[in-house]
Scaffold this active site. Structure first.
Site, PDB file in Angstrom:
ATOM      1  N   LYS A  70       0.808  -1.224   0.000  1.00  6.23           N
ATOM      2  CA  LYS A  70       0.000   0.000   0.000  1.00  6.23           C
ATOM      3  C   LYS A  70       0.842   1.276   0.000  1.00  6.23           C
ATOM      4  O   LYS A  70       0.450   2.278  -0.602  1.00  6.23           O
ATOM      5  CB  LYS A  70      -0.967  -0.003   1.194  1.00  6.23           C
ATOM      6  CG  LYS A  70      -2.028  -1.092   1.114  1.00  6.23           C
ATOM      7  CD  LYS A  70      -2.971  -1.033   2.302  1.00  6.23           C
ATOM      8  CE  LYS A  70      -3.964  -2.190   2.271  1.00  6.23           C
ATOM      9  NZ  LYS A  70      -4.929  -2.116   3.390  1.00  6.23           N
ATOM     10  N   GLY A 132      -3.009   0.578  18.471  1.00  6.80           N
ATOM     11  CA  GLY A 132      -2.030   0.453  17.398  1.00  6.80           C
ATOM     12  C   GLY A 132      -1.711   1.802  16.785  1.00  6.80           C
ATOM     13  O   GLY A 132      -2.444   2.783  16.978  1.00  6.80           O
TER      14      GLY A 132
END
Length: 279
Positions: A70, A132
């Site tokens: 990505k 995260g």
């Protein structure tokens, strides 16, 4: 001889890719909307993304990009959407009429659509904790903040990465950061954006952040059993629990609409997989 129907071609690039549900999802969208297209999963060698994806894109109308490419796709395309710039990553490539490539990121809006539409959970005005500080979380922050939560706290194993993300998005809302062990109070919504569930592990957060009314969402998914994170929150009193399969389908629907100009219905596709037709 009959005249064959020209089929527009799309693909998803990744490594590994054999496990991808995207070809089935997009085939179901195409049948549902009457679109003529094919969609395949393409394994790309990790050192050859730029050359191989460019070669394949010559014959494609668009593509999805999954791990680990990505960020490379972000650098490859000719132009970027606002969502892609915020995310620092591209998961959807749209070939424009002049052949140039536009990069978008549909992951974050897919997450928010699953939470607010499919699950009917409310983000607006709520206290939200996201776990995260990697690419998955970065891609989700813009769309979550657009829902105007009362507070969004990013918690990570190392505080520095969470703090850097919070600073990058500070202009969009009330956003804070902390290390896992510094989490304080309870939250209305907890989103696990770590990949810990894939490895049978848990983010080291205190169970005290879960209240009776807390909703918990794991971006990872397992169609056969609860993820380890969702199993843990359930054992600690959480009754509103979901994994990220709906996010996968919703981000695919967003990409499909970018390519085809028509919005597919996601509920029948989610139900199809949830009922065990594909595991």
């Amino acid at each position: 001889m009959g005249i064959g129907i020209r089929m527009d071609k799309y693909a998803v690039f990744g490594n590994p890719i054999a496990q991808s549900k995207s070809p089935i999802i997009h085939s179901m969208f195409a049948l549902q909307t009457g679109q003529q297209l094919t969609y395949t999963a393409e394994l790309i060698e990790k050192e050859k993304f730029a050359s191989e994806s460019c070669r394949q894109l010559r014959k494609l109308k668009g593509a999805n990009v999954t791990v680990p490419f990505k960020q490379e796709a972000f650098e490859l395309v000719d132009m970027l959407s606002r969502r892609a710039r915020q995310a620092g990553a591209v998961n959807t490539i749209v070939k424009q009429s002049d052949g140039t490539l536009m990069g978008d990121n549909t992951d974050g809006v897919g997450l928010v659509n699953d939470i607010t539409r499919n699950l009917a959970w409310i983000i607006s005005g709520k206290r939200v904790l996201i776990l995260g500080a990697g690419g998955a979380v970065r891609g989700a922050l813009g769309p979550i903040l657009a829902e105007e939560p009362a507070e969004l706290c990013i918690a990570n194993r190392t505080h520095l990465k969470a703090e850097q993300l919070a600073q990058a998005f500070s202009g969009m809302g009330n956003i804070k950061s902390c290390a896992f062990e510094e989490i304080e109070g309870t939250f209305d919504l907890i989103i696990n954006g770590t990949s810990a569930s894939l490895f049978g592990d848990l983010p080291a957060i205190p169970a005290s952040c879960i209240a009776d009314t807390t909703a918990c969402y794991d971006m990872m998914y397992d169609l056969e059993k609860p993820t380890i994170f969702n199993d843990w929150v359930s054992k600690n009193g959480c009754t509103l629990v979901s994994d990220g399969f709906g996010m996968l389908v919703e981000q695919a629907a967003e990409a499909f609409e970018l390519w085809r100009g028509v919005r597919p219905q996601t509920a029948p596709v989610i139900e199809y997989f949830r009922r065990g037709h594909q595991s």
